[in-house]
Scaffold this motif. Structure first.
Motif, PDB file in Angstrom:
ATOM      1  N   SER A   1      84.195   9.708  40.524  1.00  0.00           N
ATOM      2  CA  SER A   1      83.807  11.112  40.434  1.00  0.00           C
ATOM      3  C   SER A   1      84.011  11.616  39.012  1.00  0.00           C
ATOM      4  O   SER A   1      84.757  11.027  38.222  1.00  0.00           O
ATOM      5  N   ALA A   2      83.336  12.732  38.703  1.00  0.00           N
ATOM      6  CA  ALA A   2      83.440  13.329  37.374  1.00  0.00           C
ATOM      7  C   ALA A   2      83.153  14.818  37.493  1.00  0.00           C
ATOM      8  O   ALA A   2      82.530  15.276  38.466  1.00  0.00           O
ATOM      9  N   ILE A   3      83.598  15.589  36.488  1.00  0.00           N
ATOM     10  CA  ILE A   3      83.360  17.030  36.460  1.00  0.00           C
ATOM     11  C   ILE A   3      82.981  17.454  35.049  1.00  0.00           C
ATOM     12  O   ILE A   3      83.588  17.007  34.073  1.00  0.00           O
ATOM     13  N   ALA A   4      81.959  18.299  34.942  1.00  0.00           N
ATOM     14  CA  ALA A   4      81.488  18.814  33.655  1.00  0.00           C
ATOM     15  C   ALA A   4      81.726  20.313  33.597  1.00  0.00           C
ATOM     16  O   ALA A   4      81.524  21.024  34.590  1.00  0.00           O
ATOM     17  N   ILE A   5      82.149  20.792  32.427  1.00  0.00           N
ATOM     18  CA  ILE A   5      82.401  22.222  32.224  1.00  0.00           C
ATOM     19  C   ILE A   5      81.766  22.667  30.901  1.00  0.00           C
ATOM     20  O   ILE A   5      81.479  21.841  30.032  1.00  0.00           O
ATOM     21  N   PRO A   6      81.540  23.990  30.739  1.00  0.00           N
ATOM     22  CA  PRO A   6      80.996  24.479  29.464  1.00  0.00           C
ATOM     23  C   PRO A   6      82.009  24.309  28.341  1.00  0.00           C
ATOM     24  O   PRO A   6      83.216  24.482  28.535  1.00  0.00           O
ATOM     25  N   ASP A   7      81.503  23.968  27.161  1.00  0.00           N
ATOM     26  CA  ASP A   7      82.333  23.883  25.970  1.00  0.00           C
ATOM     27  C   ASP A   7      82.171  25.158  25.161  1.00  0.00           C
ATOM     28  O   ASP A   7      81.254  25.954  25.397  1.00  0.00           O
ATOM     29  N   ALA A   8      83.040  25.348  24.200  1.00  0.00           N
ATOM     30  CA  ALA A   8      83.012  26.574  23.412  1.00  0.00           C
ATOM     31  C   ALA A   8      81.715  26.732  22.629  1.00  0.00           C
ATOM     32  O   ALA A   8      81.281  27.860  22.350  1.00  0.00           O
ATOM     33  N   ASP A   9      81.059  25.626  22.263  1.00  0.00           N
ATOM     34  CA  ASP A   9      79.827  25.706  21.477  1.00  0.00           C
ATOM     35  C   ASP A   9      78.574  25.902  22.335  1.00  0.00           C
ATOM     36  O   ASP A   9      77.458  25.860  21.835  1.00  0.00           O
ATOM     37  N   GLY A  10      78.772  26.076  23.642  1.00  0.00           N
ATOM     38  CA  GLY A  10      77.634  26.295  24.526  1.00  0.00           C
ATOM     39  C   GLY A  10      77.122  25.053  25.214  1.00  0.00           C
ATOM     40  O   GLY A  10      76.306  25.135  26.132  1.00  0.00           O
ATOM     41  N   SER A  11      77.576  23.883  24.786  1.00  0.00           N
ATOM     42  CA  SER A  11      77.157  22.644  25.427  1.00  0.00           C
ATOM     43  C   SER A  11      78.022  22.381  26.666  1.00  0.00           C
ATOM     44  O   SER A  11      78.953  23.138  26.968  1.00  0.00           O
ATOM     45  N   MET A  12      77.711  21.316  27.375  1.00  0.00           N
ATOM     46  CA  MET A  12      78.524  20.906  28.515  1.00  0.00           C
ATOM     47  C   MET A  12      79.297  19.643  28.129  1.00  0.00           C
ATOM     48  O   MET A  12      78.781  18.796  27.398  1.00  0.00           O
TER      49      MET A  12
ATOM     50  N   SER B   1      82.304  30.625  33.194  1.00  0.00           N
ATOM     51  CA  SER B   1      83.199  29.975  34.149  1.00  0.00           C
ATOM     52  C   SER B   1      82.399  29.333  35.275  1.00  0.00           C
ATOM     53  O   SER B   1      82.076  29.976  36.269  1.00  0.00           O
ATOM     54  N   PHE B   2      82.047  28.074  35.098  1.00  0.00           N
ATOM     55  CA  PHE B   2      81.374  27.308  36.138  1.00  0.00           C
ATOM     56  C   PHE B   2      81.572  25.832  35.831  1.00  0.00           C
ATOM     57  O   PHE B   2      82.057  25.464  34.760  1.00  0.00           O
ATOM     58  N   CYS B   3      81.188  24.996  36.759  1.00  0.00           N
ATOM     59  CA  CYS B   3      81.332  23.562  36.548  1.00  0.00           C
ATOM     60  C   CYS B   3      80.300  22.817  37.381  1.00  0.00           C
ATOM     61  O   CYS B   3      79.585  23.402  38.205  1.00  0.00           O
ATOM     62  N   ALA B   4      80.225  21.514  37.158  1.00  0.00           N
ATOM     63  CA  ALA B   4      79.359  20.630  37.940  1.00  0.00           C
ATOM     64  C   ALA B   4      80.172  19.406  38.310  1.00  0.00           C
ATOM     65  O   ALA B   4      80.878  18.847  37.465  1.00  0.00           O
ATOM     66  N   VAL B   5      80.083  18.987  39.559  1.00  0.00           N
ATOM     67  CA  VAL B   5      80.884  17.870  40.046  1.00  0.00           C
ATOM     68  C   VAL B   5      79.986  16.792  40.634  1.00  0.00           C
ATOM     69  O   VAL B   5      79.134  17.073  41.482  1.00  0.00           O
ATOM     70  N   ASP B   6      80.190  15.580  40.159  1.00  0.00           N
ATOM     71  CA  ASP B   6      79.594  14.392  40.769  1.00  0.00           C
ATOM     72  C   ASP B   6      80.679  13.766  41.639  1.00  0.00           C
ATOM     73  O   ASP B   6      81.566  13.081  41.142  1.00  0.00           O
ATOM     74  N   PHE B   7      80.615  14.051  42.942  1.00  0.00           N
ATOM     75  CA  PHE B   7      81.580  13.504  43.886  1.00  0.00           C
ATOM     76  C   PHE B   7      80.998  12.218  44.434  1.00  0.00           C
ATOM     77  O   PHE B   7      80.154  12.218  45.319  1.00  0.00           O
TER      78      PHE B   7
END
Length: 434
Positions: free
Chosen positions: A17-28, A6-12
């Motif tokens: 803007s955009a937001i990246a989160i973990p996917d089920a396969d381990g990638s972002m 449970s974490f994310c990355a935000v380009d504000f």
């Protein structure tokens, strides 16, 4: 089955803007913030009509916000919110229509909450309380206290909407991490991240053996930047073309015994600056502008200006300046339709005029690139790759001017709007999984 972290990355960003989160396969993965789009304009529209809810006054975000404005809804459009960071405006309250006032801080926090909610709706794991936020090399040029205050305000906004662990990473370094996935050997890359609000450069040592490291401080050889970018380009284009038809740089009537005086320019600079446009609409300011008719040698200029102010068309003019800049960015000319002000009114914009209007800013950006290389103790010929990212790198004349400084470097173009968010996601995965 292992639980998705449970974490994310935000380009504000200033513009998007955009937001990246973990996917089920381990990638972002980047979250689809609007149908078919992994990036969303950094824009909020506050409606005059409607009731408050738990999150505040009625509003729309992103493309819906811009559409609400273009469709003529009563309310206020907010853009370039990132430019408020580090200024005294952040704790001030602004009128958003309908007798409502909202703090700039709450506008910013509300947008971050929208991103967080979109990530949760897209399948991000609860509680989603860890975040890596991108930041420019400098929020504010040459003022370290204001720069630190800008980051502190952004962190406070993130915490206010539910992020309890907040980390920052420089946006151009994040872009370097995105580029690193395609390199086959260790090399030095100069990242040119030219967005809406800042132009940032970083020299980063990248390579297959380095990309899994969490601590990359020794690979960051230099950072530098200037607070000049796309929104500044738009302002200069608007002043050099559109606003000339409304009296900018024009002169008043001849008076006995004295030469004509130039029309006061403050209103034009405010009309060409997104976050100041609404200040022109205040009743006191409108009344003051009405009284200035005698200042104009050409009454038509004043008439057109009052149409813009009284009908609140400033953002529309700014949007047309931005579109014109994009139209000439690859070479050629364009015509700006201003018939919404006056039937048949139009302004021609050539690439040459745009180049002349932007030349000083472009030279300052190029100089920042030179200084970045010098700070790293390197010579231009030692740079292996030049990686372009950020929306404003689509401006051909800017990219060409930067590239000329580094003739030995391979030119690589990333996703202008998503490479920083992708790189921030890679960094967040290494940081939080470690």
């Amino acid at each position: 089955m292992p639980q998705t972290p449970s974490f994310c990355a935000v380009d504000f960003g200033t513009s998007n803007s955009a937001i990246a989160i973990p996917d089920a396969d381990g990638s972002m993965r980047l979250v689809e913030l609007e149908p078919g789009h992994a990036t969303m304009p950094t824009a909020v529209f506050y409606f005059v009509e409607g009731r408050h809810d738990a999150d505040g006054p009625p509003r729309a975000f992103g493309r819906a916000a811009i559409k609400a404005y273009i469709d003529g809804n009563d309310g206020r459009l907010m853009r370039s919110m990132k430019s408020i960071l580090g200024s005294g405006l952040i704790e001030q309250t602004t009128d958003v229509g309908g007798g409502r006032g909202v703090k700039y801080f709450d506008i910013l926090a509300g947008y971050l909450k929208r991103l967080r909610n979109a990530a949760l709706a897209s399948g991000a794991a609860q509680p989603l309380d860890k975040i890596v936020l991108g930041r420019p090399v400098f929020f504010v040029d040459r003022e370290p206290e204001r720069d630190a205050a800008a980051q502190a305000s952004l962190e406070a906004a993130a915490r206010a909407v539910g992020f309890h662990e907040v980390h920052f990473q420089f946006e151009p370094i994040a872009a370097a991490f995105d580029y690193e996935r395609q390199v086959e050997r260790e090399s030095l890359v100069l990242v040119a991240d030219i967005g809406g609000g800042t132009s940032d450069f970083s020299i980063v040592r990248v390579g297959p053996e380095r990309m899994q490291r969490v601590d990359r401080r020794e690979d960051i050889l230099a950072n530098h930047g200037v607070h000049i970018a796309g929104t500044d380009f738009d302002r200069h284009v608007e002043l050099a073309s559109i606003l000339r038809e409304f009296g900018y740089r024009s002169f008043g009537p001849e008076r006995a015994g004295s030469p004509p005086r130039e029309v006061p320019s403050a209103v034009y600079f405010d009309l060409a600056t997104w976050h100041l446009i609404n200040t022109v609409y205040s009743p006191m300011r409108v009344a003051e502008l009405r009284q200035m008719k005698s200042f104009y040698g050409d009454p038509l200029h004043h008439q057109r200006l009052m149409t813009v102010v009284e009908e609140r068309l400033g953002h529309e003019l700014a949007g047309r300046a931005e579109a014109a800049k994009i139209a000439v960015s690859g070479g050629g000319d364009t015509v700006i339709d201003l018939s919404l002000i006056e039937p048949g009114l139009e302004v021609a914009l050539s690439e040459r005029t745009a180049v002349e209007a932007l030349d000083r800013d472009i030279e300052r950006i190029v100089q920042a690139g030179r200084e970045t290389v010098a700070q790293a103790g390197l010579k231009p010929e030692q740079i292996d790759a030049l990686y372009f990212t950020g929306g404003s790198t689509g401006l051909r004349l800017l990219a060409d001017r930067i590239a000329r400084e580094f003739p030995a470097a391979t030119q690589v173009r990333g996703d202008r709007f998503a490479s920083v968010a992708t790189g921030l996601g890679l960094h967040a995965a290494r940081l939080f999984r470690a």
